[in-house]
Design a protein around this motif. Structure first.
Motif, PDB file in Angstrom:
ATOM      1  N   LYS A 221     -10.839  30.904  58.333  1.00 57.59           N
ATOM      2  CA  LYS A 221     -11.176  29.892  57.356  1.00 57.59           C
ATOM      3  C   LYS A 221     -11.186  28.548  58.040  1.00 57.59           C
ATOM      4  O   LYS A 221     -10.518  28.324  59.039  1.00 57.59           O
ATOM      5  CB  LYS A 221     -10.157  29.897  56.215  1.00 57.59           C
TER       6      LYS A 221
ATOM      7  N   VAL B  14      -5.811  26.211  52.597  1.00 58.16           N
ATOM      8  CA  VAL B  14      -5.501  27.577  53.028  1.00 58.16           C
ATOM      9  C   VAL B  14      -4.302  28.055  52.221  1.00 58.16           C
ATOM     10  O   VAL B  14      -3.221  27.468  52.281  1.00 58.16           O
ATOM     11  CB  VAL B  14      -5.176  27.617  54.534  1.00 58.16           C
TER      12      VAL B  14
ATOM     13  N   CYS C  88      -7.006  30.207  61.319  1.00 55.00           N
ATOM     14  CA  CYS C  88      -7.817  29.195  60.639  1.00 55.00           C
ATOM     15  C   CYS C  88      -8.415  28.270  61.692  1.00 55.00           C
ATOM     16  O   CYS C  88      -7.856  28.107  62.778  1.00 55.00           O
ATOM     17  CB  CYS C  88      -6.971  28.371  59.675  1.00 55.00           C
TER      18      CYS C  88
END
Length: 292
Positions: free
Chosen positions: A290, A50, A79
């Protein structure tokens, strides 16, 4: 569900503890990495997957636009810590110099975190890092004080060693006073014990004058993995740390519930702008986050 802030006097394993609680929770969970000294999970457990385009720092600009913009940015910068998306992370700062920009963002972020806890049913953990005390008060930039003031519980992470207890003794009075004067009360303060050293839970509680809410075993190999990433140690998923972390999360919830009943207070309702977009926030966090 409770919002729990974790802090330390110095290097007591706050990040590994917060991650263990988040990963082991029996419900959906969220970890907000809010250490002003900078986050470590991005480069550690997430292995650099990330980039700096995601995370806490980017919420400051959104907050200046308004609550809805902040909540939407919050969702977009989450995330996943698991494939199912039940364990979420707001990655921390990549540069400690960014902390000053968040001074006015902390109270609004506290509102969003309480929406995630009260209305979305998440166990919410805040990694608030090492406490910074200046002239007997929480430092306005080096500690995310508004998050501590709004938390249901503030847990000082300590180890059962003489060194850890000595350091903790210096910060407990200031933290207790700050929670009494500006937070929800001095009784929000508790201890989370990492069972390293000779001192047991009752001794730690007596020494620091605060209750030990939960304890976790000292497992340096698993803690190292949670902190630095890399290859998980053998038996990681069945490790004593994660097994005890689930119990600890239940003990934390029970303590928060007892406190609410004793004080006979109801959590403050969320601002309409935040409550009204909860569904959109959850949809964005599922679709746009993500994977770690």
């Amino acid at each position: 569900m409770p919002v729990t802030a974790l802090v330390s006097a110095k290097s007591s394993g706050v990040t590994a503890t917060a991650l263990a609680l988040t990963l082991a929770s029996k419900r959906s969970s969220l970890l907000a990495e809010c250490d002003p000294a900078g986050g470590t999970i991005r480069a550690g457990l997430l292995g650099g997957q990330v980039n700096a385009g995601f995370g806490l720092y980017h919420l400051a600009r959104a907050e200046r636009t308004g609550p809805e913009a902040l909540a939407n940015a919050f969702a977009a910068h989450l995330c996943h810590l698991d494939q199912a998306g039940h364990r979420k992370l707001l990655p921390g700062l990549t540069d400690p110099a960014q902390a000053a920009a968040l001074a006015r963002t902390w109270p609004a972020l506290a509102d969003v975190l309480h929406v995630m806890a009260q209305q979305a049913g998440h166990d919410v953990y805040i990694d608030a890092g090492r406490l910074a005390i200046e002239a007997g008060h929480l430092h306005p930039t080096l500690t995310p004080a508004p998050l501590l003031y709004r938390a249901d519980l503030v847990l000082l992470v300590v180890r059962g060693t003489e060194q850890s207890l000595t350091l903790a003794r210096h910060v407990v009075p200031s933290l207790r006073t700050a929670l009494h004067e500006q937070g929800s009360g001095a009784d929000a303060l508790g201890l989370l014990l990492i069972e390293e050293g000779d001192f047991r839970a009752h001794q730690v509680g007596e020494a620091l004058g605060a209750p030990v809410i939960a304890a976790l075993p000292y497992t340096p190999d698993v803690a190292q993995y949670l902190t630095a990433g890399g290859r998980p140690p053998r038996g990681y998923g069945r490790s004593p740390l994660l097994r005890h972390a689930r119990t600890a999360s239940e003990q934390i919830e029970a303590a928060a519930n007892r406190r609410q009943l004793q004080q006979q207070y109801a959590p403050a309702p969320a601002a309409p702008q935040l409550a009204g977009i909860l569904q959109r926030l959850n949809q964005q966090s599922e679709a746009g986050a993500k994977h770690g």
